[in-house]
Design a protein around this motif. Sequence first.
Motif, PDB file in Angstrom:
ATOM      1  N   ALA A   1       0.651  -0.708   0.133  1.00  0.00           N
ATOM      2  CA  ALA A   1      -0.177  -0.173   0.082  1.00  0.00           C
ATOM      3  C   ALA A   1       0.842   1.284  -0.157  1.00  0.00           C
ATOM      4  O   ALA A   1       0.118   2.768  -0.753  1.00  0.00           O
ATOM      5  CB  ALA A   1      -0.797   0.067   1.121  1.00  0.00           C
ATOM      6  N   GLU A   2       2.254   1.193   0.997  1.00  0.00           N
ATOM      7  CA  GLU A   2       2.590   2.304   0.265  1.00  0.00           C
ATOM      8  C   GLU A   2       3.762   2.839  -1.170  1.00  0.00           C
ATOM      9  O   GLU A   2       3.702   4.502  -1.288  1.00  0.00           O
ATOM     10  CB  GLU A   2       4.835   2.251   1.180  1.00  0.00           C
ATOM     11  CG  GLU A   2       3.848   2.056   3.073  1.00  0.00           C
ATOM     12  CD  GLU A   2       5.090   1.736   3.871  1.00  0.00           C
ATOM     13  OE1 GLU A   2       6.085   1.935   2.921  1.00  0.00           O
ATOM     14  OE2 GLU A   2       4.849   1.713   5.260  1.00  0.00           O
ATOM     15  N   ARG A   3       3.940   1.820  -1.800  1.00  0.00           N
ATOM     16  CA  ARG A   3       4.349   2.367  -2.985  1.00  0.00           C
ATOM     17  C   ARG A   3       3.066   3.364  -3.841  1.00  0.00           C
ATOM     18  O   ARG A   3       4.050   3.998  -4.461  1.00  0.00           O
ATOM     19  CB  ARG A   3       3.935   0.867  -3.961  1.00  0.00           C
ATOM     20  CG  ARG A   3       5.403   1.101  -3.989  1.00  0.00           C
ATOM     21  CD  ARG A   3       5.890  -0.892  -4.585  1.00  0.00           C
ATOM     22  NE  ARG A   3       5.537  -0.524  -6.289  1.00  0.00           N
ATOM     23  CZ  ARG A   3       5.690  -1.656  -6.959  1.00  0.00           C
ATOM     24  NH1 ARG A   3       5.369  -2.489  -6.608  1.00  0.00           N
ATOM     25  NH2 ARG A   3       5.715  -1.023  -8.085  1.00  0.00           N
ATOM     26  N   TYR A   4       2.256   2.901  -3.359  1.00  0.00           N
ATOM     27  CA  TYR A   4       1.076   4.031  -4.114  1.00  0.00           C
ATOM     28  C   TYR A   4       1.409   5.830  -3.399  1.00  0.00           C
ATOM     29  O   TYR A   4       1.169   6.620  -3.757  1.00  0.00           O
ATOM     30  CB  TYR A   4      -0.502   3.697  -3.534  1.00  0.00           C
ATOM     31  CG  TYR A   4      -1.176   2.490  -4.539  1.00  0.00           C
ATOM     32  CD1 TYR A   4      -0.851   2.131  -5.597  1.00  0.00           C
ATOM     33  CD2 TYR A   4      -0.903   1.320  -3.992  1.00  0.00           C
ATOM     34  CE1 TYR A   4      -1.226   1.550  -6.723  1.00  0.00           C
ATOM     35  CE2 TYR A   4      -0.917   0.099  -4.456  1.00  0.00           C
ATOM     36  CZ  TYR A   4      -0.978   0.392  -5.998  1.00  0.00           C
ATOM     37  OH  TYR A   4      -1.585  -1.405  -6.332  1.00  0.00           O
ATOM     38  N   PHE A   5       2.051   5.442  -2.532  1.00  0.00           N
ATOM     39  CA  PHE A   5       2.204   7.009  -2.187  1.00  0.00           C
ATOM     40  C   PHE A   5       3.517   7.735  -1.940  1.00  0.00           C
ATOM     41  O   PHE A   5       4.045   8.059  -1.231  1.00  0.00           O
ATOM     42  CB  PHE A   5       1.458   6.901  -0.378  1.00  0.00           C
ATOM     43  CG  PHE A   5       0.215   7.034  -0.235  1.00  0.00           C
ATOM     44  CD1 PHE A   5      -0.205   8.203   0.065  1.00  0.00           C
ATOM     45  CD2 PHE A   5      -0.279   5.669  -0.269  1.00  0.00           C
ATOM     46  CE1 PHE A   5      -1.944   8.187  -0.085  1.00  0.00           C
ATOM     47  CE2 PHE A   5      -1.994   5.747  -0.284  1.00  0.00           C
ATOM     48  CZ  PHE A   5      -1.591   7.281   0.206  1.00  0.00           C
ATOM     49  N   ASP A   6       4.694   6.762  -3.006  1.00  0.00           N
ATOM     50  CA  ASP A   6       6.137   6.930  -3.359  1.00  0.00           C
ATOM     51  C   ASP A   6       5.871   7.018  -4.560  1.00  0.00           C
ATOM     52  O   ASP A   6       5.574   7.198  -5.195  1.00  0.00           O
ATOM     53  CB  ASP A   6       6.486   5.493  -3.149  1.00  0.00           C
ATOM     54  CG  ASP A   6       8.056   6.232  -3.305  1.00  0.00           C
ATOM     55  OD1 ASP A   6       8.856   6.820  -3.340  1.00  0.00           O
ATOM     56  OD2 ASP A   6       8.790   5.198  -3.250  1.00  0.00           O
ATOM     57  N   ALA A   7       6.824   8.496  -4.633  1.00  0.00           N
ATOM     58  CA  ALA A   7       5.933   8.817  -5.963  1.00  0.00           C
ATOM     59  C   ALA A   7       7.653   8.463  -6.897  1.00  0.00           C
ATOM     60  O   ALA A   7       7.009   8.989  -8.412  1.00  0.00           O
ATOM     61  CB  ALA A   7       6.641  10.749  -6.121  1.00  0.00           C
ATOM     62  N   GLU A   8       8.321   8.385  -5.975  1.00  0.00           N
ATOM     63  CA  GLU A   8       9.225   7.743  -6.898  1.00  0.00           C
ATOM     64  C   GLU A   8       9.378   6.082  -7.415  1.00  0.00           C
ATOM     65  O   GLU A   8      10.099   5.523  -7.900  1.00  0.00           O
ATOM     66  CB  GLU A   8      10.957   7.380  -5.253  1.00  0.00           C
ATOM     67  CG  GLU A   8      10.788   8.707  -5.083  1.00  0.00           C
ATOM     68  CD  GLU A   8      11.036  10.334  -5.888  1.00  0.00           C
ATOM     69  OE1 GLU A   8      12.174  10.499  -6.623  1.00  0.00           O
ATOM     70  OE2 GLU A   8      10.364  11.553  -6.705  1.00  0.00           O
ATOM     71  N   ALA A   9       8.523   5.955  -6.463  1.00  0.00           N
ATOM     72  CA  ALA A   9       8.697   3.952  -7.181  1.00  0.00           C
ATOM     73  C   ALA A   9       8.680   4.166  -8.768  1.00  0.00           C
ATOM     74  O   ALA A   9       7.763   4.451  -9.501  1.00  0.00           O
ATOM     75  CB  ALA A   9       7.138   3.616  -6.581  1.00  0.00           C
ATOM     76  N   ASP A  10       8.887   2.324  -8.335  1.00  0.00           N
ATOM     77  CA  ASP A  10       8.943   2.478 -10.049  1.00  0.00           C
ATOM     78  C   ASP A  10       7.817   1.259 -10.514  1.00  0.00           C
ATOM     79  O   ASP A  10       7.334   0.227  -9.609  1.00  0.00           O
ATOM     80  CB  ASP A  10      10.401   1.483 -10.318  1.00  0.00           C
ATOM     81  CG  ASP A  10      11.380   1.977 -11.216  1.00  0.00           C
ATOM     82  OD1 ASP A  10      11.363   3.462 -11.111  1.00  0.00           O
ATOM     83  OD2 ASP A  10      12.481   1.614 -10.808  1.00  0.00           O
TER      84      ASP A  10
END
Lengths: 315, 631
Positions: free
Chosen positions: A294-303
């Motif tokens: 779920a955190e990935r959706y809040f990470d603007a840098e995520a690939d």
Amino acid sequence: MSKSFSAIGQAAQGEEIDREAFTPGIEPQATWCPGCGDFSVLKALKGAMPEVGRTPDETLLVTGIGCSGKLNSYFESYGMHSIHGRSLPIARAAKLANPGLEVIAAGGDGDGYGIGGNHFMHTARENHDMTYIVFNNEIFGLTKGQTSPTSPKGHESKTQPHGSAKDPIRPLSLALTSGASYIARTAAVNPRQATEILTEAIEHDGFAHVDFLTQCPTWNKDAKQYVPYTDVQDSEEFDFDVHDRQEAAEMMHETEDKLYEGEVLTGRFYIDEERRSYGEEKRSTGEMPEEPLAERYFDAEADWERSYDLLDAHK
Amino acid sequence: MTGEELIWRIAGGSGDGIDSTSQNFTKALMRTGLDVFTHRHYPSRIRGGHTYVEVRAADHAVKSRGDGYDFLLALGDSFARNPQDGEAYYGNEEVKPLSENLDELREGGVIVYDEGLLDTDEVEDFDERVEENDWHVYPLDLRSLAREHGREIMRNTAGVAATAALIDMDTGIFEELMADTMSGEMLETNVEVLEEAHAEVSEMEFTHDLEVPTGSHDEEQVLLNGSHSVAYGAIDEGCRFIAGYPMTPWTDVFTIMTQHLPSIGGISEQVEDEIAAASLAIGASHAGVKAMSGSSGGGFALMSEPLGLAEMTETPIVLVEAMRAGPSTGMPTKPEQGDLEHILYTSQGDSNRVVFAPGTVAEAYEQSREAFRVAYEYQIPVVIVIDQKLSGELASVPASHFDREPNPDLGSVLSEEEIADAPHHASGTFNRFRHDPEDGVSPRSIPGQKDGRFLATGNEHTPQGHIEESPDNRVAQVDRRTRKLESIREDLDDKEHSNQTYYGPEDAEHGILVWGSQQGSVEEAVDRLNEQGESVKMLGVSDLMPYPKEDVTAFLESVDECLVVEMNITAQFRGLTQKELGRFGEKMSSLLKYNGNPFEPAEVVEGFDIQVNGGDEPPTAQTRIEPAAGD
Ligand SMILES: Cc1ncc(C[n+]2csc(CCOP(=O)(O)OP(=O)(O)O)c2C)c(N)n1
Ligand code: SF4
């Protein structure tokens, strides 16, 4: 395993948490009858949360349907009051999606052992890291007093006028054979034990099943939950190792037989601290990401992978 | 339809590798520069039982199977006979790869059969039919050839090599394809079988003059089916959670997602039943992950209550309904469009959902993306409807179709900073379900976010999510949830590209309306009809809820009469259209088919003829005409 805190909710760190934080500021539409055992579950849960050290923002309470399902109305946290019998599949997906959340599921005996029986078996089997509280009042409360899967044999109700011909379900044994790694029974009449057990259950890394004996003074006046009960850990009479499957199984059998003979035994019945939770298993085989998804959706840098890069097999 | 084409059919026993062999052959044809399309026919059995795959390849776009075919490769069913005692397991199944496929073989067609396994003496009137139809028959002992150079299972390779020799195709492409999927001794022996069979057959004297057409593509093509397209659309839209329970044909989407998700940081869960599957999707989405589930008819029926919960709690989820013929378990391996009303109206109350039905493999990708976008922006369940045909048929699509940016955006979700500024109840509880948003969408928070706490309940609730049955609150909440569908309709209408597909001359006199997987056959029928001098156009409708009233009204107003083509007996889509538009009953008649096989273009042409030129006789025994209202 230490519980990782989700970046989505960093609310808890360093905060002093008291039980009042779990009382909704909004006056709930009152639905529980005076004297209902459900109030005791609420109280025990509110007492356990500060012990565990989680804030309402980090807690997700998923309930089914029934009087028991109304728990969310009286408990302040993120919540989902879902559909009859389905709290477990919803709760376990939330836990997989965000392992940083403290996930608690709750419901009645009709909800959890009847319509949701299949989910109970499978959630225990998978050993999800969560707590499941079953308000066992041996009756359908909300639909006005029909026989439930834990009602004793011979129980008379409008839907079983000749007295139930069915043996009741044995929830503790069922949880054990299904694979739950923490199994306990407590009762509304002992708030101290109830709070302790819920605290332990929530802290346990795996599927913790708590069969919580509650009274329903409205529909089940003769239920055994009123009689004095024995704490198996406090009593000299019972000597078994809660970590030993075999001994636990025998103790559960005895407990479940005795309940309907009028002797109520409560306490911890099985604790397996070795078994890895489902999330850990999945992470260890690479079937699940290390970081809370779920955190990935809040990470603007995520690939984010694209299907275009998966097309080789189609060329 | 002008231009060159070849339609090849490979037949054998279920479990004999017909699928993978035909896939490789199809890919080889695509690599030579042809457009390809496959049609699968298989029984609901794991091993044994007659199955075939038809591959159509042309130098022009192909959108459906053709009418009839040119080349039969009959391999024999290795499971038809018990190897121990030589007794047939299932009556005369053994010759079915030959006997069952003759009816549709075109005049002048080619037959290659494995004489090691098949005996033409057991096929009724074989020699007479060969002569009558001018078929060119090549008996080959593919089994022995495979055994000699490798293993018996390689008779598929031998069969493909024989085909290649007979239609003048080089074996190079096949060798490359094999090298992609195998290595070592396996590869070596297969290549040996391939080359040997090709050489042997090349030396034979041919009596036919069938050849593979030549084609070329302007850009790189990929071969994939509708299930792949749906899965890839989901992945590109940031879906990283799927839960499911196997049921044909939904299993394809589920498996494809499961193959990819763990390696790209996602989660796939095979769970105990479909109620759990849909509930898991809700749990994951509530916790802030883009999630999907799905099933086929019976399994989707079980999802009815979670679907309602998703709507009431405004938890976005995407469900796939891959239809097969029903009711009940119906025909597991046969397509039908009979679940439409079930999908539109299942779940209690005035419940709303969005329903998209892509018409082609390529559209399935776009509409899958659209499904996720709409679900998360509007916090509503979206159902993607495909069927056994679209889910399994392979088509060549330009690779560039998939060359798009990912969109992992969670839609109408607030950040912690925004939550701090958002309306809260005096008690500090976040107003998750505000009455007032104009478009019906009240932004949500995700568990774990600071001060975003709310209760999501399937009961009617206040703005904070607490159970509440007061009339004013009820009306405000129902109105708001219902408003979302209007906003979605506006959103879809405003988009640059409509999900609906227009085909044929704009000013045509007659119309054909179609939905879902039958679109390709209708497009081909439209071409043929116009070539025959008729004046016809098509509208393929993909948005089933909210219904594209403007698009369909304009279409129906522009034509004199309209044929509605669908695979069910009760004309469900025509019924929906009449209900939504409230008129045009007199303009629409139906062409229906429900025998388990999709429409072939010729059947649509025939149905159109009858509608326009009169008569109410069924066009063939397998389809039927339902006249317009008031007729
Ligand atoms: C699918 C479905 N079936 C039936 C019901 C009706 N229903 C609501 S609560 C309930 C029984 C609940 O009994 P129990 O789980 O023992 O909870 P209690 O009310 O005693 O706390 C039933 C049958 C429902 N809401 N949904
Ligand atoms: S009906 Fe029974 S279970 Fe329900 S609130 Fe009243 S006392 Fe409690």
